[in-house]
Design an enzyme around this catalytic site. Sequence first.
Site, PDB file in Angstrom:
ATOM      1  CG  HIS A  35      -1.962   1.035   1.226  1.00 37.51           C
ATOM      2  ND1 HIS A  35      -3.134   0.899   0.512  1.00 37.51           N
ATOM      3  CD2 HIS A  35      -2.022   2.240   1.830  1.00 37.51           C
ATOM      4  CE1 HIS A  35      -3.865   1.988   0.692  1.00 37.51           C
ATOM      5  NE2 HIS A  35      -3.214   2.817   1.483  1.00 37.51           N
ATOM      6  CG  HIS A  74     -10.519   3.909   2.473  1.00 38.33           C
ATOM      7  ND1 HIS A  74     -11.089   4.267   3.663  1.00 38.33           N
ATOM      8  CD2 HIS A  74      -9.178   3.904   2.692  1.00 38.33           C
ATOM      9  CE1 HIS A  74     -10.130   4.488   4.553  1.00 38.33           C
ATOM     10  NE2 HIS A  74      -8.971   4.278   3.992  1.00 38.33           N
TER      11      HIS A  74
END
Lengths: 739, 232
Positions: free
Chosen positions: A47, A93
Site C-alpha cells: 500500500h 478504500h
Amino acid sequence: MKTINIDSKVWREMGLSDADYQRICQLLGRQPSYEEIGIFSVMWSEHCSYKHSKPELRKLPTSGQQVIQGPGENAGIVDIGDNQAIVFKMESHNHPSAIEPYQGAATGVGGIVRDVFTMGARPIALLNSLRFGQLDDAHVRYLFSGVVAGIAGYGNCLGIPTVAGEVFFDNSYRGNPLVNAMCVGLVNHQDIRLGAASGVGNAVMLIGAKTGRDGIHGATFASEELSDESESKRPSVQVGDPFMEKLLIEACLELIAAGVVVGMQDLGAAGLTSSSSEMASRENNGIDLDVSKVPLRESGMTPYEIMLSESQERMLVIVEPDRIEEVKAILTKWGLDATVVGRVTDDGHLRVRYQDQVVADIPATLLADEAPVVEAEFKRPAYLDSKQKWQVEDLAQPGDLVQAFIDVLKSPNVASKEWVYRQYDHMVRTNTVVLPGSDAAVIRIKGTTKGVALTADCNPRHVYLDPYEGGKAAVAEAARNVACTGASPLAITNCLNFGNPEKPEIFYTFKEALRGMGEACSALNTPVTGGNVSFYNETNGQAVYPTPSIGMVGLIDNTDNMITSGLKNTGDLILLIGEYGHELGGSEYLATVHNLVAGRPPAVDLNTEKGLQQFLVTAAEQKMLNSAHDISEGGLACCLAEKAIAGKLGVDVNIKLSGKRSDVILFNESHSRVLVSCSPDRLEQVKSLAAQYGMPVYSLGTVGGDRFSLAVNDTTIEVPLVDLSRYWKEAIACCMKPS
Amino acid sequence: MKAGIIVFPGSNCDSDAMHVCQQVMGWDTDYIWHAENQFARKYDLILIPGGFSYGDYLRSGAIARFANIMSAVADHAKGGGYVLGICNGFQILTEANLLPGALLRNNHLQFRCEQVWLKVENADSPFTCAAQEGQLIQVPIAHMDGNYFADKETLEQLQENNQILLRYVDETGLLTAAANPNGAIHNIAGICNEAGNVCGMMPHPERAAEHILGSADGRIIFESILQHWGER
C-alpha cells in the site's frame, strides 16, 4: 518501557517476509528495534511502497504543458490559466469498506480530501467510483447502502459537493467491493504547497485531531487478501469525524493564506510514520520526533502505537520556529490542537524519541524510497483465449427485442444512479452547473467564465475480457465524456484495483491494462498526474475484475458553451457521430439478457477517438449542438433512451441497415460514437465540421412527442416516455426497497 | 441593505449565502463569527446559513443555540430586524425558540438533495412579499433532518397567523404525499414567527438565485426582503 523479544514471529505477524527482515538488517547494519520493525513493515507494505507496481507505473506518460505537479506528491496539479490550477487525486478504500462500509467509505473521502487541501487547494468537488456484487444479495445491499451513506455522511458535512462518479454491479465484487474516491481542488499558483520538510531547524507540528489506537496496521491490512477471518480486522478500520476535518480544512487554508506553512502533509495510511519519512526524504532532510509530545486520546499508548496509529483528521506542518505562535493562534480559533512534535534535521534520519530514549533511528530514504521493488512474474491467463473465442454468430437473437431493451435499460449498470446521488449534497458551493447524471459534471469557477468538467470511468468487464483494450478504453471513454460537455480533456488520476500481484495471471492483467492506459493518455494528451494502486482485491482466492478507474479533468473556457446530454427542442434532428458499430463482446446486453460475459470487447482506434473529441469541443465553441451523449453501456438504444428521459422529449428514429442484426445495432458498445441533437438548419454545418475531423454523420430521426419510438430494420421499439422514464429511474430504488 | 451571515464551526453554506447577498443582490455583507458576543455594527438582515454547526452530532442545531452570538441574534429579532435561517439555520432557530416546532429526521432516514417545488402560501411576509400568493417556485433541498413537526395547537396557531410561508407541492401545485421529500407535517417547508420578521426554511434559495444553476426562482426570497426593507 518493556522490551519486546524479537523473533521471526514479530516481523511475520507485521507482514514482513524473512527476506525483507534480512534486507532491513543489512541496510541498517544492525538488528532493528521492535518499533523499527513496525515502521518498516508499514512503509514497505504494498500500500505504501508500490513495490509490485512501481516498474509499470514508471512507463506511464506523466508530463505535458498543462502539468504543474505529476506523480509523487500528495496530489497532481494541472494549470487552468488565470494563475489558477486544479489539484486532484483518486484513492481506494476497498478493504475497510468491505468490512465496515459506512466508516470505510467515509474515511476514504476524508483521506482524499486531505490529500488535496494539504497542497493548499480549496476542495471544490468529490467524485467516486464504486463496484459491488449483484443487488439481489442482501449482504451486497448492506454494503452498497452503507458505502453510499458513508460517503454522504462525510462529504455532505464538509460542504464539498459530490458531483459525479460511477456505480457498477457484478458478482466478481461480491465480497470485495471497490470504493474509489476522488477529490478536486482549486488553488492559485502562489498558494501551492508541497509535502516537503525543508529548512533545517524548522519545527514539525502535528495539528488536528488527537491520536488514538484506531487503525493501527491499516496499511498492512490493505495489502492482504480478504478472507472469512477479515471481520476480525474491524479494529484496523478507522472512524471518521467529518466535523473535525471541516475545521482542519478551514484552519489549514487559513495557515496557508497567512503564509506560515513551509510544507504540509496529511497523516494517512501508516500515520505519523509515512508522513514524516516521506516529507523528510523528499528534501533529503531528516526529522527528529519526540512522540511523548503527541496529544493522545487515551493514556498508555506506546511509541510503536503512536507512530503507527491511523487516527484520522491529522496533518503534519513544517513551520519556521518564529511563526509557531501564529500557527497556534489560528488553530486555537478553530478549536484544534497544534503541537510541536519535532524538528527538521540535516542528517536524513527519521529519529523517533520517547522523551530521552531513542526508539527508532532510520535513514528516511530507506523507508520512502528503498523498499524492495519486485519484478513480478506475469503470464497470460488461460481464460482470455476461451472467452475471446466467442462470436456473435454463436448467439441466437431473442424473439422479443422490446423486452430485451427494457431489461438492459433497467439493469442497475445502465439505470439511473439517482438513488445514489440524491443522498449526496451535489449542489453546495453553488458551482455545479452540470449536475450528476450527465456524461461529466461541470463546476464553474466563480469570477471567471471557465468551468471544469469532471468524470470517473472504467468498464471493468471490458478490462477483464481484454486488459489492454479495456485499459485504453477507460481513458478514451473518460475523455469522451469530458468532451461531450464541450470541455477539453486535460489530465487523469487513476485508481488501479486488481487482485493479488504475486499471481502471474493477475499481474499480466495489470501490466496490460497499464500499457493500454498509457497509450491512450499519450494519444489524447491527458497525462497521468498521480493516483493509487490497490492490490489484493480478492476474497477467498477469487479476484475482482481488473479495474483501473480513471478520474479525468477537463476545461471549458466559457460555460455559456456547455452541452448537456438531454434532448432540448421538438423538431431537432438526432444524429449519430461515428459508425453504427458491431462489437457486442463484453456488452451489458450479453450480460443482462444472455447471462454471458464473453467475446472481445470493443477496441478503440485512438485517431478516430481524438477526431471525435476535437469535433465535440469545436462544435460546442460554435454552438452547433443542442445535446451530446456518449454511447457506452447499453449501446445506441440506451443512449437514445437516456437522452429522451433527460430532455423529457420523445423521439422518432428509424434505422435501416440491411444485413445487420437488430440486436447488434441496438446494443453494441463500439467506441468513439456520440448521439447529438441539433436544429435542422445547423445540419450542414455539423456535417462539414465532422468531415474535417474524419467523422461520419448519420441522421437517425427527430425529437418530439411523448413516445420513444426506435425502429431498426424490422424491429420496432415503441414505449410511452413516462414508462421508459419510470423503468430507468426506479430500477435501483426498487432493488433497494425493503422486501 | 446591510446583511450579516453567522458562521459557526461546521457552517458550510456561508460562502454561498455571501455570494448571493454580495454578488447577486449587491448588499453590504459581513461574516459574523459565532464566538462574538455582539455585532460589530447594525444589520438589517441576519442570515443563518446551512451546514452542520458543531458537527450536529447531538441533534441538529442543539449546540449552536448556546453559541455566544445567539443572544445578539435574539436581540436583533426582538428589535424587529430580519432573521433568515436556511436549512441548518432553520434547525438552529427552532432549537433557540425563535421559531416554533422542530425538525425531525427525514421519514425515509436518508439525506436528500434534489430540486423540489414550493408553493408560496403567504405573500405578505418580508420573505415572500415579492411573490404572488400561490406562486410555484423551484428550489433545491439538501438535508437529513428536514421533517418539520409541531403539535396540534402550534399548527393551529401557525395556520391562524398565516405563519406558514412555503409548502412542498408537485409541479402542478398539488399538495401530495409524493411531493413531500421528508415527511414534514402538512408539507411545511418554511415558516415565520408571529411578528413575521424571523423566517426558517429547509429549501436553499441561495442555490437557486442564478439561471446557470438551473433555477433562479429562489431569488424571490432575497428580493422580497429587499422590497420589504425599502418600504419600511
